[in-house]
Design an enzyme around this catalytic site. Sequence first.
Site, PDB file in Angstrom:
ATOM      1  CB  CYS A  89       4.191  -3.132 -25.023  1.00 40.10           C
ATOM      2  SG  CYS A  89       2.531  -2.454 -25.119  1.00 40.10           S
ATOM      3  CG  HIS A 197       3.643  -5.371 -20.724  1.00 40.73           C
ATOM      4  ND1 HIS A 197       4.534  -4.324 -20.840  1.00 40.73           N
ATOM      5  CD2 HIS A 197       2.546  -4.997 -21.410  1.00 40.73           C
ATOM      6  CE1 HIS A 197       3.992  -3.358 -21.563  1.00 40.73           C
ATOM      7  NE2 HIS A 197       2.777  -3.741 -21.927  1.00 40.73           N
ATOM      8  CD  GLU A 199       7.403  -5.256 -18.936  1.00 38.69           C
ATOM      9  OE1 GLU A 199       7.455  -6.281 -19.629  1.00 38.69           O
ATOM     10  OE2 GLU A 199       6.776  -4.236 -19.281  1.00 38.69           O
TER      11      GLU A 199
END
Lengths: 229, 81
Positions: A89, A197, A199
């Site tokens: 990002c 993302h 994560e």
Amino acid sequence: MAFKTAVITFPGSNCDRDMAVAIEAVTGNAPTRVWHGDADLPAGLDFIALPGGFSYGDYLRAGAMAAKSPIMRAVAAAAGRGVAVLGVCNGFQVLCESGLLPGVLMRNAGQRFLCRTVELTVVNTSSPFTSGFARGETLRVPIAHHDGNYFADAATLEALEAEDRIAFRYSEPVNGSQRDIAGVLSANGRVLGMMPHPERAMAQAAHPSLGGADGRRLFENVVESLVSA
Amino acid sequence: MKVRIHVRLKPGVLDPQGRAVHHALEGLGFEGVEDVRIGRLIEMDVAQGTSLSALTNMCEKLLANTVIEDFAIETLSEETA
């Protein structure tokens, strides 16, 4: 040998803790947290992550200020030595602004901030980040961005295709990105920038709509390919 | 010395912000607007005698992203500034 990792924090980063938790979940070791003003990275790193957020409040252009911070010189030097670098990002925006990856992330074509889970199609399967995926396989990973519209000139896009440097595409148009590009690799495949993302997709939730573990596989790929290398 | 840096999207680069503003102008009843492109104006106070090459360097290294943006440097005389 312990797998040594670092997460960089810029003023305005807001996914740095999530990134650190994700890395520790997969490697078993907490990454070193490094502040943007530091000139040096810890010695002997295997993997560096640039997290999401809004570094410097997106002043000037998203990622432009962070790309010039002292630590980015050390990150560029590490990348030059072949250390794996992941930018997610805002981290992707920083990598583009720093010149470690080609292109730029512009305002979403629809002008709106987009926050939802999208389907990605795996393109490259030879990099440390993507080696455990199958070409054409689909992944579900969340996005949350206002400036994710990937742009590069036609010659750059052709080169990215020819050199197999597109890591992921959105399975359908999301933000206006050229050729639906969601993630791009450096020429040596050791630097990956992506808007989604990973994560935030680390565990299978009780209901599929609440999120899955596809992001975790990206981190597992990194550990697998770099530790066994 | 006052300097103005005009940063504009390159021709051909889609400007959704400009397009939205264009639609808004039309919505307000303004006619004859053919196109709207939005750029950035950076005003700087720099040491007298700062060279054009130094200013160009600032633009290329930070102020503009030359993948998508062009820049123009305008040096203002003291009277007009």
